[in-house]
Design a protein around this motif. Structure first.
Motif, PDB file in Angstrom:
ATOM      1  N   CYS A  77       0.834  -1.205   0.000  1.00  0.00           N
ATOM      2  CA  CYS A  77       0.000   0.000   0.000  1.00  0.00           C
ATOM      3  C   CYS A  77       0.869   1.256   0.000  1.00  0.00           C
ATOM      4  CB  CYS A  77      -0.920   0.011   1.216  1.00  0.00           C
ATOM      5  SG  CYS A  77      -2.222  -1.249   1.193  1.00  0.00           S
ATOM      6  N   VAL A  78       1.942   1.249   0.795  1.00  0.00           N
ATOM      7  CA  VAL A  78       2.865   2.385   0.831  1.00  0.00           C
ATOM      8  C   VAL A  78       3.550   2.548  -0.528  1.00  0.00           C
ATOM      9  CG1 VAL A  78       4.986   3.290   1.882  1.00  0.00           C
ATOM     10  CG2 VAL A  78       3.223   2.241   3.315  1.00  0.00           C
ATOM     11  N   LEU A  79       3.932   1.436  -1.153  1.00  0.00           N
ATOM     12  CA  LEU A  79       4.555   1.490  -2.477  1.00  0.00           C
ATOM     13  C   LEU A  79       3.612   2.136  -3.486  1.00  0.00           C
ATOM     14  CD1 LEU A  79       6.994   0.271  -4.320  1.00  0.00           C
ATOM     15  CD2 LEU A  79       5.252  -1.406  -4.949  1.00  0.00           C
ATOM     16  N   ILE A  80       2.363   1.704  -3.509  1.00  0.00           N
ATOM     17  CA  ILE A  80       1.392   2.252  -4.463  1.00  0.00           C
ATOM     18  C   ILE A  80       1.226   3.752  -4.255  1.00  0.00           C
ATOM     19  CG2 ILE A  80      -1.056   2.240  -5.105  1.00  0.00           C
ATOM     20  CD1 ILE A  80      -1.044  -0.793  -4.462  1.00  0.00           C
ATOM     21  N   GLU A  81       1.147   4.167  -2.990  1.00  0.00           N
ATOM     22  CA  GLU A  81       0.982   5.593  -2.689  1.00  0.00           C
ATOM     23  C   GLU A  81       2.255   6.376  -3.016  1.00  0.00           C
ATOM     24  OE1 GLU A  81      -0.161   8.549   1.065  1.00  0.00           O
ATOM     25  OE2 GLU A  81       0.011   6.379   1.365  1.00  0.00           O
TER      26      GLU A  81
END
Length: 272
Positions: free
Chosen positions: A82-86
């Motif tokens: 999720c952090v990567l996508i953001e």
């Protein structure tokens, strides 16, 4: 690949390494299995990068990624994605995961129902009993630690030779990164085996996007059984399961062309 960029994100202070083909193309995130690394995807990114921006992640404690006291539990790994996508501002990525990475992909899709375009799950570790026997999981962890400890005492060439002996169906190109990953992975990352596993039934209920599940024959080592597949199909109507009879748990290695054909057809069905 003509170009392969690399970088990292920080997920609650932990450095998470990724590799990326780049370009103004739709994103696909590849999530590897336990004790592998991002580059173990080998041939698949070569095909996908023609039309997609392929991002390959080293899971916590694997490859060049860090690990902290929280370990590499399924929920923590999903948060990393999720952090990567953001952080990379990825618009509606497709997620492709194998084994541990399939669990991560499913959890991410459940957590971000409006942001994930589709998921491909290769033999996720889902079993009929959601609460696996604690003693059995501890035994499995001990076996994995002993196996990995033994490999870490060997040279890269010796690890490659052992891999070839154990996996005669794999292409020659698979073994270097597979062996390198065994040298890199931290033993503590294996605790994923005994860390709390969310009930997969609750996960699939929450996935809104289409999904493809690829598995092999249980007799050859595949995890998914027919009763589990039947439950998944009821709980996740947008999913399709394909069993490839010549493969076991490592479908993308043991039946690469069949795997690629199914993935390409699924992506085509998703549309642009």
């Amino acid at each position: 690949m003509p170009q392969l960029f690399y970088g990292h994100i920080l997920s609650e202070g932990v450095r998470i390494q990724y590799y990326r083909t780049g370009g103004q193309k739709p994103p696909i995130i590849l999530l590897h299995g336990l004790s592998d690394n991002a580059l173990c995807w080998n041939r698949l990114p070569l095909v996908l990068e023609v039309e997609f921006d392929v991002i390959m992640l080293d899971a916590r404690g694997h490859g060049s990624s860090g690990l902290d006291a929280r370990g590499a539990s399924p929920l923590v790994q999903a948060q990393d994605v999720c952090v990567l996508i953001e952080s990379l501002q990825l618009h509606r990525p497709i997620l492709i995961g194998h084994s541990m990475g399939a669990e991560t992909a499913a959890l991410t899709a459940a957590r971000l129902p409006k942001m994930v375009r589709g998921v491909v799950l290769e033999d996720p570790p889902w079993q009929e009993s959601s609460g696996a026997d604690e003693a059995r999981r501890e035994k499995k962890l001990a076996d994995w630690r002993a196996w990995l400890n033994d490999l870490k005492q060997k040279s890269l060439d010796e690890i490659i030779a052992e891999g070839k002996g154990d996996n005669p169906l794999w292409d020659e190109s698979e073994f270097f990164q597979w062996a390198k990953a065994k040298q890199q992975v931290k033993l503590e990352a294996l605790d994923w085996i005994v860390q709390p596993q969310p009930d997969w039934r609750e996960i699939v209920r929450q996935i809104a996007c289409p999904g493809l599940i690829l598995t092999g024959e249980p007799a050859l080592g595949a995890v998914l059984t027919p009763p589990v597949i039947q439950q998944v199909q009821k709980l996740w109507p947008k999913s399709k399961t394909v069993r490839i009879a010549t493969a076991g748990h490592n479908v993308h290695r043991e039946a690469y062309m069949n795997y690629l054909r199914e993935v390409a057809a699924f992506i085509k069905r998703l549309g642009k």
